[in-house]
Design a protein around this motif. Structure first.
Motif, mmCIF file in Angstrom:
data_model
loop_
_atom_site.group_PDB
_atom_site.id
_atom_site.type_symbol
_atom_site.label_atom_id
_atom_site.label_comp_id
_atom_site.label_asym_id
_atom_site.label_seq_id
_atom_site.Cartn_x
_atom_site.Cartn_y
_atom_site.Cartn_z
ATOM 1 N N GLU A 142 4.463 26.207 0.165
ATOM 2 C CA GLU A 142 3.192 25.620 -0.140
ATOM 3 C C GLU A 142 2.952 24.378 0.800
ATOM 4 O OE1 GLU A 142 2.448 23.469 -3.949
ATOM 5 O OE2 GLU A 142 4.348 24.335 -4.551
ATOM 6 N N ARG A 143 1.426 23.992 0.749
ATOM 7 C CA ARG A 143 1.091 22.860 1.390
ATOM 8 C C ARG A 143 1.880 21.280 0.977
ATOM 9 N NH1 ARG A 143 -4.967 23.216 0.958
ATOM 10 N NH2 ARG A 143 -4.192 24.613 -0.650
ATOM 11 N N LEU A 144 2.363 20.745 1.644
ATOM 12 C CA LEU A 144 2.670 19.257 1.300
ATOM 13 C C LEU A 144 1.680 18.379 1.356
ATOM 14 C CD1 LEU A 144 6.225 19.179 3.283
ATOM 15 C CD2 LEU A 144 5.795 20.094 0.878
ATOM 16 N N VAL A 145 1.735 17.122 0.398
ATOM 17 C CA VAL A 145 0.631 16.228 0.504
ATOM 18 C C VAL A 145 1.189 15.498 1.613
ATOM 19 C CG1 VAL A 145 -0.420 14.174 -0.804
ATOM 20 C CG2 VAL A 145 0.394 16.275 -1.936
ATOM 21 N N ASP A 146 0.071 14.725 2.414
ATOM 22 C CA ASP A 146 0.314 13.923 3.468
ATOM 23 C C ASP A 146 1.066 12.900 3.024
ATOM 24 O OD1 ASP A 146 -0.084 12.048 5.556
ATOM 25 O OD2 ASP A 146 -1.925 12.978 6.204
ATOM 26 N N GLY A 147 2.329 12.668 3.656
ATOM 27 C CA GLY A 147 3.112 11.448 3.402
ATOM 28 C C GLY A 147 2.328 9.957 3.489
ATOM 29 N N THR A 148 1.574 9.958 4.334
ATOM 30 C CA THR A 148 0.934 8.506 4.784
ATOM 31 C C THR A 148 -0.085 8.414 3.355
ATOM 32 O OG1 THR A 148 -0.559 9.457 5.947
ATOM 33 C CG2 THR A 148 1.300 8.461 7.046
ATOM 34 N N PHE A 149 -0.647 9.434 2.769
ATOM 35 C CA PHE A 149 -1.419 9.412 1.480
ATOM 36 C C PHE A 149 -0.513 8.810 0.464
ATOM 37 C CE2 PHE A 149 -2.767 11.040 -2.517
ATOM 38 C CZ PHE A 149 -3.835 10.259 -2.697
ATOM 39 N N VAL A 150 0.644 9.341 0.360
ATOM 40 C CA VAL A 150 1.693 9.123 -0.809
ATOM 41 C C VAL A 150 1.837 7.392 -0.693
ATOM 42 C CG1 VAL A 150 3.812 9.204 -1.724
ATOM 43 C CG2 VAL A 150 2.721 11.252 -0.920
ATOM 44 N N ILE A 151 2.098 6.907 0.526
ATOM 45 C CA ILE A 151 2.272 5.509 0.854
ATOM 46 C C ILE A 151 1.240 4.756 0.341
ATOM 47 C CG2 ILE A 151 2.626 3.793 2.782
ATOM 48 C CD1 ILE A 151 4.319 5.967 4.201
ATOM 49 N N ALA A 152 -0.033 5.315 0.704
ATOM 50 C CA ALA A 152 -1.253 4.290 0.587
ATOM 51 C C ALA A 152 -1.665 4.483 -1.011
ATOM 52 C CB ALA A 152 -2.673 5.015 1.269
ATOM 53 N N LEU A 153 -1.068 5.567 -1.628
ATOM 54 C CA LEU A 153 -1.396 5.659 -3.234
ATOM 55 C C LEU A 153 -0.338 4.580 -3.972
ATOM 56 C CD1 LEU A 153 -2.693 6.683 -5.666
ATOM 57 C CD2 LEU A 153 -1.281 8.672 -5.507
ATOM 58 N N ALA A 154 0.948 4.643 -3.410
ATOM 59 C CA ALA A 154 1.905 3.879 -4.037
ATOM 60 C C ALA A 154 1.801 2.420 -3.865
ATOM 61 C CB ALA A 154 3.251 4.226 -3.654
ATOM 62 N N VAL A 155 1.182 2.119 -2.751
ATOM 63 C CA VAL A 155 0.794 0.557 -2.401
ATOM 64 C C VAL A 155 -0.324 0.259 -3.167
ATOM 65 C CG1 VAL A 155 0.061 -1.121 -0.740
ATOM 66 C CG2 VAL A 155 1.937 0.565 0.119
ATOM 67 N N GLY A 156 -1.279 1.053 -3.240
ATOM 68 C CA GLY A 156 -2.676 0.785 -4.086
ATOM 69 C C GLY A 156 -2.404 0.483 -5.669
ATOM 70 N N MET A 157 -1.382 1.302 -6.156
ATOM 71 C CA MET A 157 -0.952 1.273 -7.455
ATOM 72 C C MET A 157 -0.428 -0.231 -7.929
ATOM 73 S SD MET A 157 0.302 5.240 -8.124
ATOM 74 C CE MET A 157 0.692 5.281 -9.740
ATOM 75 N N SER A 158 0.421 -0.668 -6.641
ATOM 76 C CA SER A 158 1.135 -1.796 -6.889
ATOM 77 C C SER A 158 0.355 -3.093 -6.703
ATOM 78 C CB SER A 158 2.383 -1.895 -5.927
ATOM 79 O OG SER A 158 1.912 -2.247 -4.534
ATOM 80 N N VAL A 159 -1.096 -3.041 -6.257
ATOM 81 C CA VAL A 159 -1.537 -4.233 -5.970
ATOM 82 C C VAL A 159 -2.157 -5.010 -7.205
ATOM 83 C CG1 VAL A 159 -3.965 -5.134 -5.284
ATOM 84 C CG2 VAL A 159 -2.647 -3.331 -3.740
ATOM 85 N N ILE A 160 -2.235 -4.294 -8.259
ATOM 86 C CA ILE A 160 -2.625 -5.138 -9.822
ATOM 87 C C ILE A 160 -1.708 -6.134 -10.115
ATOM 88 C CG2 ILE A 160 -1.598 -3.296 -11.076
ATOM 89 C CD1 ILE A 160 -3.772 -3.855 -13.205
ATOM 90 N N ASP A 161 -0.368 -5.960 -9.846
ATOM 91 C CA ASP A 161 0.837 -6.705 -10.068
ATOM 92 C C ASP A 161 1.400 -7.382 -9.020
ATOM 93 O OD1 ASP A 161 1.178 -6.072 -12.830
ATOM 94 O OD2 ASP A 161 1.890 -4.157 -12.315
ATOM 95 N N VAL A 162 1.278 -6.863 -7.774
ATOM 96 C CA VAL A 162 1.975 -7.686 -6.535
ATOM 97 C C VAL A 162 0.823 -8.512 -5.567
ATOM 98 C CG1 VAL A 162 3.435 -7.349 -4.579
ATOM 99 C CG2 VAL A 162 3.760 -6.072 -6.640
ATOM 100 N N SER A 163 -0.117 -7.946 -5.207
ATOM 101 C CA SER A 163 -0.954 -8.357 -4.218
ATOM 102 C C SER A 163 -2.266 -8.662 -4.609
ATOM 103 C CB SER A 163 -0.729 -7.522 -2.773
ATOM 104 O OG SER A 163 -1.137 -6.442 -3.044
ATOM 105 N N ALA A 164 -2.744 -8.830 -5.703
ATOM 106 C CA ALA A 164 -4.226 -9.021 -6.084
ATOM 107 C C ALA A 164 -4.627 -10.364 -5.340
ATOM 108 C CB ALA A 164 -4.266 -9.056 -7.572
ATOM 109 N N ASN A 165 -3.668 -11.102 -5.171
ATOM 110 C CA ASN A 165 -3.925 -12.629 -4.716
ATOM 111 C C ASN A 165 -3.311 -12.671 -3.304
ATOM 112 O OD1 ASN A 165 -5.621 -13.685 -7.074
ATOM 113 N ND2 ASN A 165 -3.426 -13.383 -8.048
#
Length: 203
Positions: free
Chosen positions: A86-109
């Protein structure tokens, strides 16, 4: 709504206590503003809130937006004949999503992201997978050129719903120091001055 101070009762209880009609005290209460440089400690692990289910729409839109021409992401007939079936999810989307999920704790400032290193895709991500992310602080240091920030390096890890590691990477933002920030309940990050409830409105 119950405030933290109300939930424990005792002398800090803001309720009227006797069933009277007294109006509760209104106050501006600051929300989560994210961590400042001083809040990070090497060895700390932050499990970021809210898992995120990856949809077919995510994959199709991201693939189109980024002009990724690999048919593994958009051609079901082609992908069905591969080892994944089956189709794979674009790996760069996975990177962007994981980084986005971390912003609240790591890089909001954060004032800048200096780099992404040691990026590894450990397992494929498919439509319908739910991802969860956590960050571990692996290094921190003062900036040699800017007094108002420090440099923090974290290892970001993303897992699917089966606790399978799908992604890991290191990222290094410059994070604002608390002493150079001016967070307030009346004007949180991103709000222009004078918008919404002001202290004088509660007097």
């Amino acid at each position: 709504m119950v405030r933290d101070s109300d939930a424990h009762g005792g002398e800090g209880d803001r309720g009227d206590g006797d069933g009277g009609d007294a109006e509760p005290e209104r106050r501006l209460v600051g929300g989560w503003e994210g961590r400042y440089y001083e809040d990070f400690a090497v060895g700390d692990v932050y499990k970021h809130p809210y898992g995120r289910t990856v949809t077919e729409t995510d994959n199709v839109w991201f693939t189109n937006l980024s002009m990724n021409l690999n048919p593994m992401h958009f051609n079901e007939a082609y992908a069905a004949e591969t080892e994944f079936g089956e189709r794979l999810v674009d790996g760069t989307f996975v990177i962007a999503l994981a980084v986005g999920m971390s912003v609240i704790d790591v890089s909001a400032n954060a004032t800048a992201n200096l780099g992404y290193d040691e990026i590894r895709h450990h397992a494929p991500v498919f439509h319908g997978d739910t991802l969860f992310a956590e960050s571990e602080v692996v290094a921190k240091r003062e900036s040699s050129s800017r007094d108002h920030v420090g440099i923090v390096t974290t290892e970001l890890r993303a897992y699917n719903q089966n606790d399978e590691l799908v992604l890991s990477l290191e990222r290094t933002p410059m994070v604002l120091k608390r002493s150079h920030a001016e967070p307030s309940a009346a004007r949180p990050t991103g709000w222009p001055e004078g918008i919404g409830t002001q202290p004088e409105d509660l007097e």
